[in-house]
Design a protein around this motif. Structure first.
Motif, mmCIF file in Angstrom:
data_model
loop_
_atom_site.group_PDB
_atom_site.id
_atom_site.type_symbol
_atom_site.label_atom_id
_atom_site.label_comp_id
_atom_site.label_asym_id
_atom_site.label_seq_id
_atom_site.Cartn_x
_atom_site.Cartn_y
_atom_site.Cartn_z
ATOM 1 N N ILE A 64 1.181 -1.256 0.028
ATOM 2 C CA ILE A 64 0.053 0.060 -0.187
ATOM 3 C C ILE A 64 0.761 1.219 0.101
ATOM 4 N N ARG A 65 1.874 1.294 0.857
ATOM 5 C CA ARG A 65 2.881 2.545 0.722
ATOM 6 C C ARG A 65 3.590 2.413 -0.538
ATOM 7 N N LYS A 66 3.940 1.425 -1.169
ATOM 8 C CA LYS A 66 4.448 1.479 -2.313
ATOM 9 C C LYS A 66 3.623 2.191 -3.586
ATOM 10 N N PHE A 67 2.434 1.801 -3.375
ATOM 11 C CA PHE A 67 1.410 2.796 -4.385
ATOM 12 C C PHE A 67 1.172 4.175 -3.942
ATOM 13 N N GLY A 68 2.007 4.620 -2.992
ATOM 14 C CA GLY A 68 1.481 6.180 -2.699
ATOM 15 C C GLY A 68 1.116 6.574 -1.591
ATOM 16 N N TYR A 69 0.331 5.463 -0.889
ATOM 17 C CA TYR A 69 -0.676 6.028 0.248
ATOM 18 C C TYR A 69 0.276 6.686 1.347
ATOM 19 N N PRO A 70 -0.218 7.821 1.811
ATOM 20 C CA PRO A 70 -1.702 8.278 1.787
ATOM 21 C C PRO A 70 -2.098 9.205 0.539
ATOM 22 N N ALA A 71 -0.837 9.773 0.097
ATOM 23 C CA ALA A 71 -1.225 10.736 -1.043
ATOM 24 C C ALA A 71 -1.943 10.284 -2.244
ATOM 25 N N THR A 72 -2.067 8.928 -2.483
ATOM 26 C CA THR A 72 -2.973 8.451 -3.813
ATOM 27 C C THR A 72 -4.039 7.763 -3.289
ATOM 28 N N MET A 73 -4.561 7.843 -2.022
ATOM 29 C CA MET A 73 -5.655 7.348 -1.327
ATOM 30 C C MET A 73 -7.015 8.110 -2.255
ATOM 31 N N VAL A 74 -7.888 7.145 -2.811
ATOM 32 C CA VAL A 74 -9.293 7.877 -3.229
ATOM 33 C C VAL A 74 -10.318 7.546 -2.095
ATOM 34 N N PRO A 127 2.345 15.093 -9.983
ATOM 35 C CA PRO A 127 1.709 15.141 -8.586
ATOM 36 C C PRO A 127 0.451 15.912 -8.651
ATOM 37 N N GLU A 128 0.598 17.000 -9.584
ATOM 38 C CA GLU A 128 -0.644 17.938 -9.648
ATOM 39 C C GLU A 128 -1.771 17.108 -10.426
ATOM 40 N N GLU A 129 -1.510 16.323 -11.611
ATOM 41 C CA GLU A 129 -2.457 15.554 -12.284
ATOM 42 C C GLU A 129 -3.109 14.356 -11.144
ATOM 43 N N ASN A 130 -2.172 13.732 -10.339
ATOM 44 C CA ASN A 130 -2.512 12.806 -9.394
ATOM 45 C C ASN A 130 -3.783 13.325 -8.700
ATOM 46 N N ALA A 131 -3.334 14.700 -8.097
ATOM 47 C CA ALA A 131 -4.085 15.517 -7.127
ATOM 48 C C ALA A 131 -5.492 15.648 -7.791
ATOM 49 N N LYS A 132 -5.679 16.025 -8.937
ATOM 50 C CA LYS A 132 -6.765 16.452 -9.700
ATOM 51 C C LYS A 132 -7.693 15.337 -9.749
ATOM 52 N N LEU A 133 -6.902 14.242 -10.157
ATOM 53 C CA LEU A 133 -7.730 13.107 -10.654
ATOM 54 C C LEU A 133 -8.419 12.331 -9.285
ATOM 55 N N ILE A 134 -7.427 12.321 -8.144
ATOM 56 C CA ILE A 134 -8.216 11.814 -6.933
ATOM 57 C C ILE A 134 -9.237 12.685 -6.375
ATOM 58 N N ASP A 135 -8.925 13.831 -6.398
ATOM 59 C CA ASP A 135 -10.006 14.800 -6.044
ATOM 60 C C ASP A 135 -11.736 14.421 -6.841
ATOM 61 N N TRP A 136 -11.461 14.464 -8.102
ATOM 62 C CA TRP A 136 -12.453 14.252 -9.028
ATOM 63 C C TRP A 136 -13.119 12.635 -8.582
ATOM 64 N N LEU A 137 -12.290 11.839 -8.428
ATOM 65 C CA LEU A 137 -12.887 10.413 -8.124
ATOM 66 C C LEU A 137 -13.466 10.269 -6.977
ATOM 67 N N ARG A 138 -12.840 10.874 -5.977
ATOM 68 C CA ARG A 138 -13.625 11.199 -4.636
ATOM 69 C C ARG A 138 -14.883 11.784 -4.687
ATOM 70 N N GLY A 139 -15.122 12.644 -5.571
ATOM 71 C CA GLY A 139 -16.231 13.507 -5.618
ATOM 72 C C GLY A 139 -17.484 12.666 -6.312
ATOM 73 N N TRP A 140 -17.420 11.446 -6.834
ATOM 74 C CA TRP A 140 -18.241 10.450 -7.327
ATOM 75 C C TRP A 140 -18.252 9.633 -6.109
ATOM 76 N N TRP A 141 -17.369 9.211 -5.307
ATOM 77 C CA TRP A 141 -17.687 8.180 -4.487
ATOM 78 C C TRP A 141 -18.679 8.275 -3.475
ATOM 79 N N PRO A 142 -19.738 7.253 -3.231
ATOM 80 C CA PRO A 142 -20.791 7.324 -2.402
ATOM 81 C C PRO A 142 -20.420 7.915 -1.028
ATOM 82 N N THR A 143 -19.281 7.526 -0.684
ATOM 83 C CA THR A 143 -18.746 8.029 0.883
ATOM 84 C C THR A 143 -17.876 9.209 0.626
#
Length: 146
Positions: A5-15, A127-143
């Motif tokens: 999980i850490r290798k894939f960038g957690y916590p910065a990449t968490m959706v 990193p900026e594109e990652n942040a944009k995409l994460i925020d966008w996907l979180r906006g769709w997430w039911p929780t």
């Protein structure tokens, strides 16, 4: 969190986060919206997960597929459980589509369509594109991702 999980960038990449699972943005995008679905446990074999993790997996995949279908509109969603380099239980979630998809200047074509995903041709995000995409996907997430 385990090393995978850490290798894939957690916590910065968490959706999104659940009791037994985390959903992370995949650092290299073979298709737009590619994710990592990782078990929080130290299990290195799928059947070694606790029964509660399997139960929760139904909710997590329902959320995940609902979000991707709305946000990305893929023809298919591939779940790849590779675990050759990164040993802890995790899936690479790859939305599949003909042609390309884009969001906010982040355009990604499915180079492998209609065959196997072309993981080697994945688009690395800044990193900026990652942040944009994460925020966008979180906006769709039911929780809201939490």
């Amino acid at each position: 969190m385990n090393d995978t999980i850490r290798k894939f960038g957690y916590p910065a990449t968490m959706v999104a986060e659940y009791a037994h699972w985390v959903v992370l943005l995949r650092p290299a995008q073979p298709t737009l919206g590619s994710l990592i679905l990782a078990a929080k446990s130290d299990a290195t074999a799928f059947p070694d997960l606790k029964p509660q993790a399997f139960t929760e997996l139904a909710t997590v995949t329902k959320h995940l597929e609902g979000v991707l279908k709305e946000a990305i509109a893929p023809a298919k969603i591939n779940y790849l459980m590779l675990m050759m380099v990164d040993p802890h239980v995790h899936f690479h979630i790859i939305p599949r589509y003909e042609g390309g998809r884009g969001f906010s200047g982040i355009d990604v074509s499915d180079a492998g369509w209609p065959g196997a995903p072309a993981l080697g041709e994945a688009r690395a995000l800044s990193p900026e594109e990652n942040a944009k995409l994460i925020d966008w996907l979180r906006g769709w997430w039911p929780t809201g991702g939490r």
